[in-house]
Design a protein around this motif. Structure first.
Motif, PDB file in Angstrom:
ATOM      1  N   LEU A  56      55.667  38.922  36.562  1.00 23.55           N
ATOM      2  CA  LEU A  56      54.739  39.992  36.946  1.00 23.55           C
ATOM      3  C   LEU A  56      54.414  39.964  38.437  1.00 23.55           C
ATOM      4  CD1 LEU A  56      52.241  39.733  33.950  1.00 23.55           C
ATOM      5  CD2 LEU A  56      53.854  41.608  34.397  1.00 23.55           C
ATOM      6  N   ASP A  57      55.045  39.057  39.175  1.00 23.73           N
ATOM      7  CA  ASP A  57      54.785  38.859  40.599  1.00 23.73           C
ATOM      8  C   ASP A  57      53.314  38.527  40.843  1.00 23.73           C
ATOM      9  OD1 ASP A  57      55.652  38.621  43.254  1.00 23.73           O
ATOM     10  OD2 ASP A  57      55.180  40.718  43.707  1.00 23.73           O
ATOM     11  N   MET A  58      52.760  37.687  39.950  1.00 25.26           N
ATOM     12  CA  MET A  58      51.349  37.300  40.050  1.00 25.26           C
ATOM     13  C   MET A  58      51.176  35.778  40.113  1.00 25.26           C
ATOM     14  SD  MET A  58      49.433  40.042  40.144  1.00 25.26           S
ATOM     15  CE  MET A  58      47.817  39.539  39.637  1.00 25.26           C
ATOM     16  N   SER A  59      52.236  35.060  40.516  1.00 18.69           N
ATOM     17  CA  SER A  59      52.110  33.613  40.671  1.00 18.69           C
ATOM     18  C   SER A  59      50.975  33.309  41.638  1.00 18.69           C
ATOM     19  CB  SER A  59      53.419  33.021  41.190  1.00 18.69           C
ATOM     20  OG  SER A  59      54.434  33.176  40.231  1.00 18.69           O
ATOM     21  N   GLY A  60      50.213  32.284  41.304  1.00 16.27           N
ATOM     22  CA  GLY A  60      49.063  31.933  42.136  1.00 16.27           C
ATOM     23  C   GLY A  60      47.788  32.635  41.727  1.00 16.27           C
ATOM     24  N   GLY A  63      48.172  32.589  35.079  1.00 20.01           N
ATOM     25  CA  GLY A  63      49.003  31.573  34.455  1.00 20.01           C
ATOM     26  C   GLY A  63      48.839  30.172  34.973  1.00 20.01           C
ATOM     27  N   GLU A  64      47.826  29.936  35.769  1.00 15.35           N
ATOM     28  CA  GLU A  64      47.600  28.597  36.307  1.00 15.35           C
ATOM     29  C   GLU A  64      46.127  28.408  36.628  1.00 15.35           C
ATOM     30  OE1 GLU A  64      48.633  28.566  40.891  1.00 15.35           O
ATOM     31  OE2 GLU A  64      50.232  29.572  39.746  1.00 15.35           O
ATOM     32  N   ILE A  65      45.751  27.153  36.732  1.00  9.38           N
ATOM     33  CA  ILE A  65      44.385  26.809  37.132  1.00  9.38           C
ATOM     34  C   ILE A  65      44.492  26.229  38.535  1.00  9.38           C
ATOM     35  CG2 ILE A  65      42.356  25.403  36.628  1.00  9.38           C
ATOM     36  CD1 ILE A  65      43.302  25.412  33.676  1.00  9.38           C
ATOM     37  N   SER A  66      44.106  27.027  39.516  1.00  9.82           N
ATOM     38  CA  SER A  66      44.203  26.607  40.912  1.00  9.82           C
ATOM     39  C   SER A  66      43.227  27.429  41.743  1.00  9.82           C
ATOM     40  CB  SER A  66      45.638  26.787  41.423  1.00  9.82           C
ATOM     41  OG  SER A  66      46.013  28.147  41.379  1.00  9.82           O
ATOM     42  N   PRO A  67      42.873  26.942  42.939  1.00 13.57           N
ATOM     43  CA  PRO A  67      41.972  27.717  43.802  1.00 13.57           C
ATOM     44  C   PRO A  67      42.546  29.108  44.077  1.00 13.57           C
ATOM     45  CG  PRO A  67      42.251  25.484  44.654  1.00 13.57           C
ATOM     46  CD  PRO A  67      43.257  25.663  43.544  1.00 13.57           C
ATOM     47  N   GLY A  68      41.706  30.118  43.905  1.00 12.54           N
ATOM     48  CA  GLY A  68      42.112  31.493  44.161  1.00 12.54           C
ATOM     49  C   GLY A  68      42.689  32.214  42.956  1.00 12.54           C
ATOM     50  N   ALA A  69      43.000  31.476  41.896  1.00  8.43           N
ATOM     51  CA  ALA A  69      43.528  32.111  40.681  1.00  8.43           C
ATOM     52  C   ALA A  69      42.362  32.648  39.851  1.00  8.43           C
ATOM     53  CB  ALA A  69      44.337  31.110  39.859  1.00  8.43           C
ATOM     54  N   PHE A  70      42.659  33.616  38.996  1.00  5.94           N
ATOM     55  CA  PHE A  70      41.641  34.131  38.090  1.00  5.94           C
ATOM     56  C   PHE A  70      41.203  33.010  37.155  1.00  5.94           C
ATOM     57  CE2 PHE A  70      44.008  37.959  39.236  1.00  5.94           C
ATOM     58  CZ  PHE A  70      42.972  38.778  39.645  1.00  5.94           C
ATOM     59  N   ALA A  71      39.927  32.973  36.823  1.00  5.33           N
ATOM     60  CA  ALA A  71      39.398  31.924  35.956  1.00  5.33           C
ATOM     61  C   ALA A  71      39.517  32.364  34.495  1.00  5.33           C
ATOM     62  CB  ALA A  71      37.959  31.596  36.324  1.00  5.33           C
ATOM     63  N   MET A  94      37.406  31.593  28.485  1.00  7.11           N
ATOM     64  CA  MET A  94      36.733  31.960  29.718  1.00  7.11           C
ATOM     65  C   MET A  94      37.572  33.038  30.392  1.00  7.11           C
ATOM     66  SD  MET A  94      35.971  29.739  33.178  1.00  7.11           S
ATOM     67  CE  MET A  94      34.815  28.625  32.438  1.00  7.11           C
ATOM     68  N   LYS A  95      36.931  34.128  30.809  1.00  7.07           N
ATOM     69  CA  LYS A  95      37.618  35.205  31.517  1.00  7.07           C
ATOM     70  C   LYS A  95      36.824  35.528  32.760  1.00  7.07           C
ATOM     71  CE  LYS A  95      39.925  39.561  31.208  1.00  7.07           C
ATOM     72  NZ  LYS A  95      40.796  39.205  32.305  1.00  7.07           N
ATOM     73  N   ASP A  96      37.509  35.572  33.896  1.00  6.35           N
ATOM     74  CA  ASP A  96      36.855  35.834  35.179  1.00  6.35           C
ATOM     75  C   ASP A  96      35.680  34.886  35.410  1.00  6.35           C
ATOM     76  OD1 ASP A  96      38.609  37.939  35.812  1.00  6.35           O
ATOM     77  OD2 ASP A  96      37.371  39.370  34.711  1.00  6.35           O
ATOM     78  N   GLY A  97      35.784  33.646  34.906  1.00 10.65           N
ATOM     79  CA  GLY A  97      34.745  32.649  35.114  1.00 10.65           C
ATOM     80  C   GLY A  97      33.575  32.739  34.155  1.00 10.65           C
ATOM     81  N   LYS A  98      33.599  33.705  33.224  1.00  9.81           N
ATOM     82  CA  LYS A  98      32.514  33.859  32.254  1.00  9.81           C
ATOM     83  C   LYS A  98      32.978  33.338  30.897  1.00  9.81           C
ATOM     84  CE  LYS A  98      29.608  37.196  29.902  1.00  9.81           C
ATOM     85  NZ  LYS A  98      29.410  38.570  29.525  1.00  9.81           N
TER      86      LYS A  98
END
Length: 105
Positions: A56-60, A63-71, A94-98
């Motif tokens: 989906l050209d959405m690496s980062g 699909g991952e837990i890293s700084p700047g990625a969606f929570a 958890m979606k978007d940190g909620k």
């Protein structure tokens, strides 16, 4: 065809258009089908996370837990690397940190 595509190196991603079971069933059942036909549990998990994000050209971001990625995180009580069907029994979302769902065992 799934096993043949996997052996050929085709990128396979998790998706609800599998069509191998009734739509009233838990979509996470696809993980069990993927492992039944040749993927390791980790390959199946990555098909729904990092591999899908890459296609989906959405690496980062997905699909991952890293700084700047969606929570967006799910958790299960059992080890899906030992029993992939554990992903059919989500205990935390958890979606978007909620936090939306949190079920203790």
């Amino acid at each position: 065809m799934f096993a043949k595509a996997l052996r050929a190196g085709v990128k396979i991603v998790f998706g609800t258009d599998v069509g191998g079971f009734a739509w009233t069933e838990n979509e996470a059942k696809e993980f069990s089908y993927m492992t039944k036909f040749g993927m390791t549990p980790m390959q199946a998990i990555k098909s729904a996370t990092t591999v899908a994000a890459g296609l989906l050209d959405m690496s980062g971001k997905l699909g991952e837990i890293s700084p700047g990625a969606f929570a967006d995180i799910v958790a299960v009580n059992d080890d899906p690397l030992k029993d992939i069907s554990a992903l059919e029994r989500i205990s935390f979302v958890m979606k978007d940190g909620k936090v939306y769902t949190q079920n203790a065992r």
